[in-house]
Design a protein around this motif. Structure first.
Motif, PDB file in Angstrom:
ATOM      1  N   TRP A  89       0.829  -1.199   0.000  1.00 17.62           N
ATOM      2  CA  TRP A  89       0.000   0.000   0.000  1.00 17.62           C
ATOM      3  C   TRP A  89       0.869   1.258   0.000  1.00 17.62           C
ATOM      4  O   TRP A  89       0.591   2.219  -0.728  1.00 17.62           O
ATOM      5  N   ARG A  90       1.909   1.264   0.812  1.00 15.92           N
ATOM      6  CA  ARG A  90       2.730   2.470   0.932  1.00 15.92           C
ATOM      7  C   ARG A  90       3.415   2.814  -0.381  1.00 15.92           C
ATOM      8  O   ARG A  90       3.437   3.981  -0.798  1.00 15.92           O
ATOM      9  N   THR A  92       2.463   1.918  -3.345  1.00 18.45           N
ATOM     10  CA  THR A  92       1.423   2.309  -4.296  1.00 18.45           C
ATOM     11  C   THR A  92       1.077   3.788  -4.137  1.00 18.45           C
ATOM     12  O   THR A  92       0.978   4.537  -5.121  1.00 18.45           O
ATOM     13  N   VAL A  93       0.905   4.226  -2.894  1.00 15.28           N
ATOM     14  CA  VAL A  93       0.581   5.629  -2.631  1.00 15.28           C
ATOM     15  C   VAL A  93       1.725   6.545  -3.064  1.00 15.28           C
ATOM     16  O   VAL A  93       1.507   7.575  -3.720  1.00 15.28           O
ATOM     17  N   LYS A 138       0.991  -2.387  -6.797  1.00 17.49           N
ATOM     18  CA  LYS A 138      -0.401  -2.202  -7.190  1.00 17.49           C
ATOM     19  C   LYS A 138      -0.967  -3.464  -7.822  1.00 17.49           C
ATOM     20  O   LYS A 138      -2.099  -3.873  -7.521  1.00 17.49           O
ATOM     21  N   ARG A 205      -7.794   2.512   0.355  1.00 15.59           N
ATOM     22  CA  ARG A 205      -6.908   1.878   1.322  1.00 15.59           C
ATOM     23  C   ARG A 205      -7.624   1.627   2.648  1.00 15.59           C
ATOM     24  O   ARG A 205      -7.380   0.613   3.315  1.00 15.59           O
ATOM     25  N   ARG A 206      -8.518   2.551   3.040  1.00 10.41           N
ATOM     26  CA  ARG A 206      -9.251   2.380   4.297  1.00 10.41           C
ATOM     27  C   ARG A 206     -10.345   1.322   4.193  1.00 10.41           C
ATOM     28  O   ARG A 206     -10.689   0.688   5.188  1.00 10.41           O
TER      29      ARG A 206
END
Length: 422
Positions: A89-90, A92-93, A138, A205-206
C-alpha cells in the motif's frame, strides 16, 4: 514491525465499512483512470514540451527513452521490496503521488528560463520513477482484490477503466493546446485528476477488504506453497519463483518484441500519406478504446478457459506488420486494431495469469521481474522494427511471424501445466 497490510480489523469478519471485492476493484480502476489522464496526457505532449524548451531531437529521445527504461528496470527492485517489507500500500501511494505532483509541475517549466529544460527532464524521470515504484505493488494488491471476482474479470475491468483515462488525457491536453495555443495550461489542469487519484486511493486503502499474504520467508505451514526467497538481491531477479513463471515471462517478451510501438506505426501513417498528422491523436485514442474492450473480453474469457485465451496474442502480433504497413487505409486500420487488442491483453490479462503462477507473497516480486523481461523484449523489438520497417517491411513481417511461433509454443506448454492459485 507493524504489518500495514494486515490491520487487525480486516483479519476477521467484514464490517459494514468494508467494501465488497467488486466495489474495491472498480475503485482501483477509478484511481488508475484518474492517474492515466495525468501521465498519458504528459506522455502525449512531453516531446513538444521539451522541444519548446529548447531540446534537440536527440535530447527528447534520450529523456523519454530513459524514462521508459527507469519505469521498467526499477520494478525489479521495488517489487521485491514490497514483498519483503510488506509495503504494497505504501509504495502504491508514493508512486501515484509522484505522478500527481510531477506532471502538473511541468506547467511552470516555460517560466524558468535556462533551467526550464533540465527541470522538465527531471520531472519526467521522476514521474516514470513513480510508475516503477507503484506498479508491482499495485498489481499484487489488485490480484488479491480480484480473487473473489475472478482475476481475469478483475484485471479486465481495471484495464478498461484505465484506458478511459489513457483515452481522455491526451484528448484533454490536445483540446487545451488547440484552444489556447500554449502547452503549459494543459499540464496545470492535470493537477485536478492527479489530486482525485490520491483521494480515491486514500479511501480505497481504508475500505479495501483484502490483506496481502505474509512474505514467503514466513513459511509456517511448512507445505512449500510459499517457498523461502533467496537473499534480497537474488530475490529481486526472480530466484525461487516457479519455472512456469519464467517460461511465461520469456513467451511474453517474445510477444512484446514482435509488437512494435505505436510511434513506429504512426510514423509510417504520416510518411506514406495514409492519414494527416492532425488525425494521429484520434487514431491513437481509438486504439486505446479498442484496448479497453479487448481487456474486458479476454479477462472474462480467462476466468472461463484459463491461460489458453492468451494464445490469441501471438496470432495477432504476427499479422500486425503485414497489415499496419500497407498503404490502404482499411487494411492499416485492421492492423492497428490487431495491435490494440494484443497490447491490451499484454497489459491486463497476462497479469491475471502471473497471479496464478506464483504464491501470493511473491507476486509483487514476480510483477517486477515480468516487467523487466517484457522491457527487454520491447527494446529488442523496437530496434528490430526501427531498422526494418521503412525499407524492409516484408522481412520484418517474416521475422515477427517466426518469433510468434516460438512464443506460441512456449505459451502452450506453460498453460497446459498450470493450476490456478488463490
Amino acid at each position: 514491525m507493524k504489518d500495514e497490510l494486515n490491520p487487525p480489523a480486516r483479519l476477521g469478519r467484514r464490517d459494514r465499512t468494508t467494501w465488497s471485492p467488486w466495489r474495491s476493484v472498480f475503485a482501483f480502476g477509478l484511481v488508475s483512470l484518474a492517474a492515466d489522464m495525468v501521465y498519458e496526457g504528459m506522455r502525449s505532449m512531453s516531446g513538444p514540451l521539451l522541444g519548446a524548451l529548447g531540446a534537440s531531437g536527440l535530447v527528447v529521445g534520450v529523456v523519454t527513452g530513459a524514462g521508459e527504461a527507469v519505469a521498467l528496470i526499477l520494478r525489479l527492485f521495488t517489487g521485491a521490496w514490497a514483498d519483503q517489507r510488506r509495503l504494497h500500500w505504501r509504495l502504491t501511494v508514493i508512486g501515484y503521488a509522484l505522478t500527481a505532483v510531477c506532471v502538473p509541475l511541468l506547467a511552470v517549466t516555460p517560466f524558468l528560463g535556462a533551467a526550464g529544460l533540465a527541470t522538465a527532464a527531471a520531472l519526467i524521470l521522476l514521474e516514470r520513477t513513480g510508475k516503477a515504484i507503484r506498479s508491482p505493488a499495485k498489481s499484487a494488491l489488485l490480484a488479491r482484490l480480484a480473487t473473489d471476482t475472478g482475476r481475469g474479470r478483475g484485471f479486465g475491468v481495471h484495464k478498461a477503466l484505465d484506458q478511459i483515462g489513457a483515452f481522455s488525457g491526451p484528448l484533454l491536453l490536445s483540446g487545451i493546446a488547440a484552444a489556447t495555443g500554449l502547452l503549459w495550461p494543459g499540464f496545470a489542469v492535470l493537477a485536478i485528476p492527479g489530486a482525485l487519484s490520491l483521494l480515491l486511493l486514500a479511501r480505497l486503502r481504508r475500505r479495501a477488504p483484502i490483506a496481502v499474504a505474509d512474505p514467503p520467508d514466513d513459511d509456517a505451514a511448512g507445505d512449500g506453497s510459499s517457498p523461502r526467497p533467496a537473499r534480497w538481491g537474488a530475490s529481486a531477479f526472480g530466484a525461487g519463483l516457479p519455472a512456469a513463471f519464467h517460461l511465461f515471462s520469456v513467451a511474453a517478451a517474445l510477444m512484446t518484441a514482435g509488437l512494435m510501438t505505436f510511434g513506429i506505426i504512426s510514423f509510417h501513417l504520416v510518411q506514406d500519406g495514409v492519414i494527416a498528422v492532425a488525425a494521429v491523436p484520434l487514431v491513437y485514442a481509438a486504439a486505446m478504446a479498442v484496448q479497453a474492450v479487448a481487456a474486458l473480453a479476454t479477462g472474462f474469457a480467462f476466468d472461463r478457459i484459463g491461460g489458453r485465451v492468451l494464445l490469441v496474442v501471438p496470432a495477432l502480433v504476427a499479422v500486425v506488420p503485414a497489415l499496419a504497413f500497407d498503404d490502404r487505409l482499411a487494411i492499416v486500420v485492421a492492423g492497428i486494431a490487431a495491435w490494440a487488442v494484443a497490447t491490451g491483453v499484454l497489459d491486463s490479462t497476462v497479469k491475471a495469469f502471473v497471479a496464478d503462477l506464483v504464491p501470493d507473497g511473491r507476486r509483487a516480486t514476480a510483477y517486477g521481474v515480468f516487467a523487466a523481461v517484457q522491457g527487454m523484449g520491447a527494446i529488442a523489438g523496437g530496434a528490430l522494427a526501427g531498422a526494418l520497417a521503412e525499407n524492409h517491411a516484408a522481412a520484418l513481417a517474416a521475422i515477427v511471424a517466426i518469433v510468434q511461433v516460438a512464443a506460441a509454443a512456449i505459451l502452450l506448454g506453460t498453460t497446459q501445466h498450470t493450476r490456478t492459485r488463490t
